[in-house]
Design an enzyme around this catalytic site. Structure first.
Site, PDB file in Angstrom:
ATOM      1  N   SER A  86       0.821  -1.215   0.000  1.00 12.84           N
ATOM      2  CA  SER A  86       0.000   0.000   0.000  1.00 12.84           C
ATOM      3  C   SER A  86       0.853   1.262   0.000  1.00 12.84           C
ATOM      4  O   SER A  86       0.471   2.278  -0.554  1.00 12.84           O
ATOM      5  CB  SER A  86      -0.909   0.026   1.225  1.00 12.84           C
ATOM      6  N   GLU A  96       2.440  -0.252  15.354  1.00 12.50           N
ATOM      7  CA  GLU A  96       2.885   1.088  14.967  1.00 12.50           C
ATOM      8  C   GLU A  96       3.616   1.812  16.098  1.00 12.50           C
ATOM      9  O   GLU A  96       4.537   2.600  15.852  1.00 12.50           O
ATOM     10  CB  GLU A  96       1.692   1.924  14.500  1.00 12.50           C
ATOM     11  N   ASP A 122     -13.024   2.077   2.485  1.00 14.53           N
ATOM     12  CA  ASP A 122     -12.720   1.577   3.832  1.00 14.53           C
ATOM     13  C   ASP A 122     -13.479   2.352   4.915  1.00 14.53           C
ATOM     14  O   ASP A 122     -13.687   1.864   6.016  1.00 14.53           O
ATOM     15  CB  ASP A 122     -11.211   1.643   4.119  1.00 14.53           C
ATOM     16  N   ARG A 176      -4.073   7.832  -1.586  1.00 11.76           N
ATOM     17  CA  ARG A 176      -4.264   6.572  -2.304  1.00 11.76           C
ATOM     18  C   ARG A 176      -4.713   6.728  -3.754  1.00 11.76           C
ATOM     19  O   ARG A 176      -4.238   5.980  -4.620  1.00 11.76           O
ATOM     20  CB  ARG A 176      -5.284   5.733  -1.540  1.00 11.76           C
TER      21      ARG A 176
END
Lengths: 281, 326
Positions: free
Chosen positions: B49, B70, B129, B179
């Site tokens: 991604s 993370e 999403d 994106r």
């Protein structure tokens, strides 16, 4: 390598520094600081190869990261008495415009500190990062870190623990200060940590237990053993059993002195139990 | 409007083909891998991604897959700077900021660490999403941290250039991109100067300052306005912090009205930074193109931009509204 009497003198003097710093500003964390005194005196004077003419990168020297930053009085004293900065600067602890902030920071440029800590659970990740850079740089020195036992309740510690084992971070020695106390009470009462030895073992670490964490000889031999275990494809964890408040009888074994300062009378009592050996600041 | 404004010459920008900004980041990182051996990359299970595969393949020893962790990634990145590495962290914008705010605050920003926090899938345009992944607060979170540089790039070419530029800059950086495939119109291999606004159109009647994906929309809005006889100045603010205050002040001294446009909540975004600058130095009527203190939702990027008013049409409407307030 220092002689044994000098190390004993340092332990006594560092304990004096801790209670005097905290007393002077009526704030700070004496309990955990006193409990980790032998460990940090041994680490900086007997174990680590380090350079008090400080540079941030610390290439070709051993590095130490304090994750439980609230025990700043002990690291400040040990750093000052190792030559990182003048011992007189301990007078500025927690005061306005000081390099000796309540919790250690890099922001004011205090030599010997490479990361801010205080918000708990972050130091193991930082130590892993520094250890990874050492490997990339072909630097064979080690990275040490110290964590409170209560701090292990933070989830980030276990993210880091999983990473270190999976990626064979074997130039790292993480020590857990097992004093069994945290702010609200004993760790058993607040949130039982379970069997930490089994936990680190299950995560893929080599685990070593030092049962007498306030005995200089035991601490030194434990650390030496840990150093021997490095380079084996696994990170090393020392479970260091200490007593909170060790060396000051009325502070020992209780969470009550986690984060409060002694009054004048209590200070005198504490100092009488820890003779001046190397000169007060 | 005067006829004079309408006949001002407009520059033409050509879309050389839609591309995603994240691929610009990936291309920049690949180039950095060859150029600078101190550059290391960390990723939290989103290598594809973030378009970090090429770097990972070329430099396996300098690529750190941390898994879905993370917080550990940010702490590790901070630690890796000790010894001279320049870590680039990669995950979605939400997981790059909100999820790890305290790790960034203490271990990176307060500790003055040279970490580049690279965030894809920012704003609404990650699309289907939905709101769990569409952070609209990240610019605000990052710009509030002392010492943090905040960059939001507009297209593929600019994102690649910014990726190269931040490696040369010492200090923590938040690099925000996205994106979807969007117009690619800035020069290939163009220079990227952190903190320097880019003037895209000269205009007299209103200033439009835009960041990220809305820069192209601002250019489209300027065309619409031009047809109505309104001359709009368009400025690309790729660096929200430090803000190029002089560029904005100089422009509104000429136009007397301003519209800010961003794919972010109006609270904490570019618009607020501009409003503060103008309140202090050049009080000016301002309209905001931004989300209105709301979460996002599922939908295609185009549908979402339309529903939340983050497009050329709404920029043009706000421009006319703010001109009326002069």
């Amino acid at each position: 390598m220092a002689d044994k009497q000098h190390l004993k003198d340092l332990v006594s003097q560092v304990r004096r520094d801790i209670v005097r710093q905290v007393h002077a500003v009526n704030s700070g964390h004496p309990g955990g600081s006193l409990g980790c005194t032998e460990f940090l005196v041994a680490l900086y004077n007997e174990i680590m190869d380090h350079n008090p003419s400080f540079n941030m990168d610390g290439t070709n020297e051993d590095l130490f990261f304090l994750s439980n930053g609230h025990i700043s009085p002990v690291i400040y004293s040990v750093l000052a008495r190792s030559g990182y900065f003048p011992v007189e600067e301990l007078n500025t602890f927690r005061k306005l415009d000081s390099r000796l902030q309540g919790h250690p920071t890099t922001h004011e440029g205090l030599p010997g500190i490479r990361i801010a800590s205080g918000s708990l659970g972050q130091g193991m990740s930082v130590a892993i990062g520094a250890a990874a850079t050492k490997k990339l740089n072909g630097d064979s020195k080690l990275v040490f870190s110290l964590h409170g036992d209560g701090e292990l309740q933070e989830g980030q510690i276990w993210e880091a623990a999983m990473y270190a084992a999976a990626n064979k971070v074997d130039n790292l020695i993480a020590t857990i200060d097992l004093n069994g106390q945290q702010i609200d009470g004993s760790t058993d009462e607040v949130l039982d940590l379970g069997d930490l030895g089994k936990k680190f073992d299950a995560f893929g670490w080599q685990v070593l237990r030092v049962k007498k964490g306030n005995d200089l000889d035991a601490v030194i031999s434990g650390l030496q053993e840990a150093v021997e275990l490095t380079g084996n494809g696994k990170p090393v964890c020392i479970l260091l059993h200490t007593e909170m408040g060790h060396g000051v009888d009325f502070m020992m074994g209780s969470h009550a002195w986690h984060g409060i300062a002694p009054n004048d009378e209590q200070l005198a009592d504490a100092l009488s139990q820890n003779p001046e050996t190397l000169g007060d600041y | 409007m005067t006829c004079f404004s309408a006949v001002l010459h407009m520059k033409t920008y050509t879309n050389t083909g839609n591309k995603d900004t994240r691929s610009g980041f990936g291309a920049g990182l690949t180039e950095l891998g060859q150029k600078n051996e101190n550059v290391v990359a960390l990723c939290a299970d989103l290598t594809g991604s973030l378009k970090m595969n090429e770097f990972a393949k070329n430099h396996p020893n300098r690529f750190f897959q941390v898994g879905i962790a993370e917080a550990n990634m940010m702490g590790m990145a901070a630690g890796m700077t000790i010894g001279g590495k320049i870590p680039f962290t990669g995950t979605f914008a939400n997981f790059s900021t909100g999820r790890v705010y305290d790790q960034i605050r203490q271990s990176i920003a307060y500790s003055d660490k040279n970490v580049k926090i690279c965030a894809s899938h920012s704003g609404l345009t990650l699309g289907e999403d939905g709101a769990t992944h569409q952070i609209l607060e990240d610019i605000g979170l990052m710009k509030m941290l002392p010492g943090m540089t905040v960059i939001n790039t507009c297209d593929y070419n600019q994102t690649k250039a910014a990726t190269l530029a931040v490696a040369q800059h010492h200090g923590p950086v938040y690099l925000r991109f996205g994106r979807p495939k969007v117009a690619n119109f800035t020069p290939e291999n163009g220079e990227f100067q952190i903190g320097k606004a880019v003037h895209l159109q000269e205009g007299k009647d209103v200033t439009i300052v835009a960041t990220g994906h809305l820069v192209w929309e601002a250019l489209e809005a300027a065309k619409e306005l031009h047809e109505k006889g309104i001359s709009a100045e368009v400025i690309n603010i790729h660096t929200i912090k430090p803000l190029d205050e002089q560029a904005i002040i100089k422009s509104v001294q000429k136009t007397g009205a301003i519209v800010t446009a961003e794919e972010h909540n109006y609270l904490g975004g570019l618009g607020e930074s501009v409003a503060r600058t103008l309140a202090l130095h050049q009080p000016t009527p301002q309209e905001f193109v931004a989300t209105n203190d709301t979460f996002g939702e599922s939908g295609t990027p185009a549908q979402l931009l339309e529903k939340y008013g983050l497009n050329a049409k709404n920029i043009a409407l706000k421009a006319q509204k703010v001109i009326a307030r002069k």
